[in-house]
Design an enzyme around this catalytic site. Structure first.
Site, PDB file in Angstrom:
ATOM      1  N   ASP A 108      -8.549  -3.155  -5.331  1.00  0.00           N
ATOM      2  CA  ASP A 108      -8.537  -2.697  -3.938  1.00  0.00           C
ATOM      3  C   ASP A 108      -9.204  -1.325  -3.823  1.00  0.00           C
ATOM      4  O   ASP A 108     -10.064  -1.101  -2.968  1.00  0.00           O
ATOM      5  CB  ASP A 108      -7.084  -2.633  -3.446  1.00  0.00           C
ATOM      6  CG  ASP A 108      -6.957  -1.959  -2.101  1.00  0.00           C
ATOM      7  OD1 ASP A 108      -7.167  -2.642  -1.081  1.00  0.00           O
ATOM      8  OD2 ASP A 108      -6.652  -0.745  -2.053  1.00  0.00           O
ATOM      9  N   VAL A 133     -11.080   1.638   4.905  1.00  0.00           N
ATOM     10  CA  VAL A 133     -10.802   2.619   3.859  1.00  0.00           C
ATOM     11  C   VAL A 133      -9.775   3.634   4.344  1.00  0.00           C
ATOM     12  O   VAL A 133      -9.946   4.241   5.401  1.00  0.00           O
ATOM     13  CB  VAL A 133     -12.089   3.378   3.443  1.00  0.00           C
ATOM     14  CG1 VAL A 133     -11.775   4.382   2.343  1.00  0.00           C
ATOM     15  CG2 VAL A 133     -13.159   2.404   2.980  1.00  0.00           C
ATOM     16  N   GLU A 183     -13.714   1.442  10.396  1.00  0.00           N
ATOM     17  CA  GLU A 183     -12.947   2.644  10.018  1.00  0.00           C
ATOM     18  C   GLU A 183     -11.688   2.299   9.234  1.00  0.00           C
ATOM     19  O   GLU A 183     -11.277   3.022   8.323  1.00  0.00           O
ATOM     20  CB  GLU A 183     -12.573   3.424  11.293  1.00  0.00           C
ATOM     21  CG  GLU A 183     -11.866   4.739  11.078  1.00  0.00           C
ATOM     22  CD  GLU A 183     -12.739   5.778  10.380  1.00  0.00           C
ATOM     23  OE1 GLU A 183     -13.638   6.318  11.003  1.00  0.00           O
ATOM     24  OE2 GLU A 183     -12.517   6.020   9.168  1.00  0.00           O
ATOM     25  N   GLY A 229      -6.734   3.522   5.636  1.00  0.00           N
ATOM     26  CA  GLY A 229      -5.906   3.283   6.814  1.00  0.00           C
ATOM     27  C   GLY A 229      -6.266   4.131   8.011  1.00  0.00           C
ATOM     28  O   GLY A 229      -7.382   4.038   8.541  1.00  0.00           O
ATOM     29  N   LYS A 250     -12.898  -0.042  -1.943  1.00  0.00           N
ATOM     30  CA  LYS A 250     -13.023   1.130  -1.064  1.00  0.00           C
ATOM     31  C   LYS A 250     -14.014   2.139  -1.646  1.00  0.00           C
ATOM     32  O   LYS A 250     -14.792   2.756  -0.912  1.00  0.00           O
ATOM     33  CB  LYS A 250     -11.650   1.758  -0.865  1.00  0.00           C
ATOM     34  CG  LYS A 250     -10.693   0.852  -0.077  1.00  0.00           C
ATOM     35  CD  LYS A 250      -9.250   1.324  -0.172  1.00  0.00           C
ATOM     36  CE  LYS A 250      -8.316   0.419   0.627  1.00  0.00           C
ATOM     37  NZ  LYS A 250      -6.883   0.696   0.340  1.00  0.00           N
ATOM     38  N   GLU A 286       2.884  -6.393  -3.637  1.00  0.00           N
ATOM     39  CA  GLU A 286       2.975  -7.829  -3.400  1.00  0.00           C
ATOM     40  C   GLU A 286       3.516  -8.557  -4.628  1.00  0.00           C
ATOM     41  O   GLU A 286       3.544  -7.996  -5.732  1.00  0.00           O
ATOM     42  CB  GLU A 286       1.591  -8.361  -3.023  1.00  0.00           C
ATOM     43  CG  GLU A 286       1.099  -7.717  -1.726  1.00  0.00           C
ATOM     44  CD  GLU A 286      -0.197  -8.322  -1.236  1.00  0.00           C
ATOM     45  OE1 GLU A 286      -0.336  -9.557  -1.286  1.00  0.00           O
ATOM     46  OE2 GLU A 286      -1.068  -7.554  -0.801  1.00  0.00           O
TER      47      GLU A 286
END
Lengths: 434, 434
Positions: free
Chosen positions: A201, A132, A129, A134, A205, A190
């Site tokens: 990223d 994707v 869970e 949070g 997802k 970052e």
């Protein structure tokens, strides 16, 4: 009284330390929800010397392979990210009969199918869970709640870093570079921001969401991916003029011929669409399905505690199954839908370019769109002030199209590029939400 | 090839007919998701003579008790609503070893605990995603995704009829009675609208949500319930002045001393809060939890197809479990949290009343609030025009308080009611979202 369920944790960073805190603070709450106590038997880390307040140093180990090979583990929680050594560790954990919980989107984007089959064959669970969006429950709704329906599209803001940068560009009218610098200073981006700002990223997802929504396997490399690095203050301003806000969207759609389009790109989102007002650290996902219609899920997309909430939901679910001597269903038989190339994607577009100030130029531009079957929704013409004016180019056209195929739009842009009445830079952005 | 799973459907109304359509249209899609074919073996109805296009008349029966007692059923879908005969039929189905799916909020509000224990003892499933907020996946997120977290509050718009009526009152400035009449004409409200407009339907859903969120049993009668029948155009206008919209909310909150407050009432919702803009047939639910923070779920709250989507998600989940010879976990061990009386609920309030035009009256009114520990956030004074002016009362005060306990507010209202400088009608509305 039954023995506790043995849990190993891989990774004790931002999320891992919160997960450890929740399991260790335990005063019987999780036990009452599971029917059994959880016992954290080991935490695998890279650097054992790091100070970890509240965590018994005896739990810490740098021998991750040894930890997952113990053979007596009930649950392995993988929070180290990246492909290796995470992939090897999860394979070993599953082979040794442990159920696994992972928040590793990069890994799952490419290995979800394989790991699901391994887990299924071994009769253990694989839950993810937190991979994707949070804290937002989106995997279970896709995997279970909507499994009796037919999903036609999923569209969302699933990367907080880029959402923060675009927000700054809108509210403070700064360039991409200064917005990024500020995000890095505040720890929202970052030092090497590539994975976020280039859309990698979000693409991972998108691959996971598309696979679940359409009961097929979508690999990361099949996702069309365009980041936000070339978004300019002019794009932001043009969006505003069109009643839109620029957002990085992850989109998965079913085509009319039952193929799948999966893409990540910046888009002008109509301000009246709820995604336009999702700001900062929030993520949101829209789902369209045949029976249910439109659904939206909103919540915090990152951060230690929110992500730990999603991880712990999986841990309790897996532990409940373990306690009952069963495992959850791992998903549908894959339907092996094809991923269509981005050129066959349908969308609205915003196209902006400079034109010479000569009679008939607007009509000739419109004809180029028309010749390729692209019809226009809005045309804006603005005159360029003296100082910014380049030799011969006196006006700027901003054109929003109706829905058309990407290949048609590309043909338009190519032809405009050859026309002597059009300036050298033609900017294109996709449009959603009208 | 394994035998199909036998399904019985109780009810073929707005939702039932859609569920039947989805199961019967089946061209292998559901089978690929379950691993087994579904066979609809019977549809129990009240009136067998009703025309049901697309449904084989041989499936129709009025002997519902006989249908659920067959003994060879895998899944019983209950969509007839109300307490009896639904309760008896579900008990029989479970006793005969069938897993059950129900959308019956009235029944589940009072019998969820009992039916869960029955199902658990018999090793079968009980799923009810469609009982709250139609197509919106909210039961699974509460039951599973957030089960490793601690939910502190759930607040939502869960009744479409009242949302439609309040919408009309706002956008068309009509009275409650005309808005209701229009809703009835369009089929959005029933001939006897009591269950909706008095808040009973929302209260049943609130009981279910509170029980799931706080791992306890909450009965319908423990829910404080106030409907929308006494909301006036003046209340709507006052809300607008305060930057709010009136909505019927279902709220479940954990108190500081670990008790539960569950209530349904109209409230002024701050316009900046996302619930304020949820209109028409849409439902939305906000969840606050310790780790995940704030989450929102939005979608269609009623209607045949959207509700059928939620029912079918449950049917596939239950069928998958059945196919694997298992049953899902039915929830937490109950923590038996107490339901606190409404008087101990904390909220902001809007209080409005007429005052005489005399020096020092505003100060005396403010003192009444202060004496009972209620501090004021906004005070608005407006003068009453000649024609509408009642003997002696020249001005109207509208007061928004800070958060206070209901009992304090009641004491304020009682004292204002005794004061000779205050008019006879004191209107009070709760406020949320600031």
């Amino acid at each position: 009284m039954s023995k506790p369920l043995k849990v190993a944790l891989l990774g004790a960073g931002v999320v891992g330390s919160q997960v450890a805190r929740i399991i260790l603070k335990e005063g019987g709450t999780l036990e009452s929800r599971i029917g059994r106590r959880l016992e954290l038997v080991g935490i695998g880390v890279r650097n054992a010397a790091t100070q970890r307040p509240g965590i018994d140093p005896a739990l810490i180990t740098t021998d991750l392979e040894g930890l997952v090979s113990r053979g007596d583990l009930d649950i392995v929680i993988e929070l180290i990210g990246g492909i290796e050594p995470a992939l090897g560790l999860l394979r070993t954990a599953i082979a040794n009969g442990a159920s696994v919980v992972s928040a590793n989107k990069a890994l799952l984007a490419d290995y979800l199918g394989e790991l699901s089959r391994d887990a299924d064959a071994r009769g253990v669970d694989l839950y993810y869970e937190a991979a994707v969006a949070g804290a937002i429950p989106i995997i279970r709704p896709l995997r279970e709640s909507l499994v009796g329906d037919d999903i036609t599209a999923v569209m969302g803001i699933v990367n907080g870093t880029t959402n923060y940068i675009l927000d700054k560009m809108v509210t403070e009218q700064v360039s991409y570079d200064s917005a990024l610098a500020e995000a890095q200073q505040l720890g929202y981006a970052e030092a090497d921001p590539t994975a976020d700002v280039e859309g990698h990223d979000a693409a991972a997802k998108a691959a996971i969401l598309a696979g679940l929504a359409f009961h097929t396997e979508v690999k990361r490399e099949e996702v069309f991916c365009e980041g936000i690095t070339s978004v300019t203050p002019d794009d932001i301003a043009a969006a505003e003029l069109m009643g839109c806000t620029v957002k990085l969207l992850a989109i998965a759609k079913l085509t009319d011929d039952d193929r799948v389009i999966v893409k990540v790109h910046p888009a002008m989102v109509a301000n009246k669409h709820p995604l336009a007002s999702v700001s900062g650290a929030y993520n949101a996902i829209f789902v369209n399905s045949r029976e249910a219609g439109e659904l939206m899920f909103l919540g915090q997309g990152a951060g230690g505690a929110p992500t730990a909430s999603a991880v712990m939901g999986d841990v309790v679910t897996v532990a409940r199954n373990r306690h009952r001597g069963t495992a959850g269903h791992l998903g549908s038989a894959y339907t092996a839908r094809q991923v269509a190339p981005i050129g066959e994607s349908q969308a609205q577009f915003y196209v902006s370019f400079e034109v010479v100030d000569r009679p008939g130029v607007l009509a000739r531009c419109a004809a180029v769109f028309g010749d390729h079957g692209v019809s226009l929704r809005v045309v804006q013409q603005s005159y360029i002030e003296g100082g910014e004016r380049r030799e011969g180019f006196a006006a700027r056209l901003g054109v929003m199209t109706h829905v058309t195929q990407e290949t048609n739009l590309s043909a338009v842009v190519e032809e405009l590029g050859r026309a002597d009445f059009v300036g050298s830079e033609i900017r294109v952005m996709r449009v959603e939400g009208f």
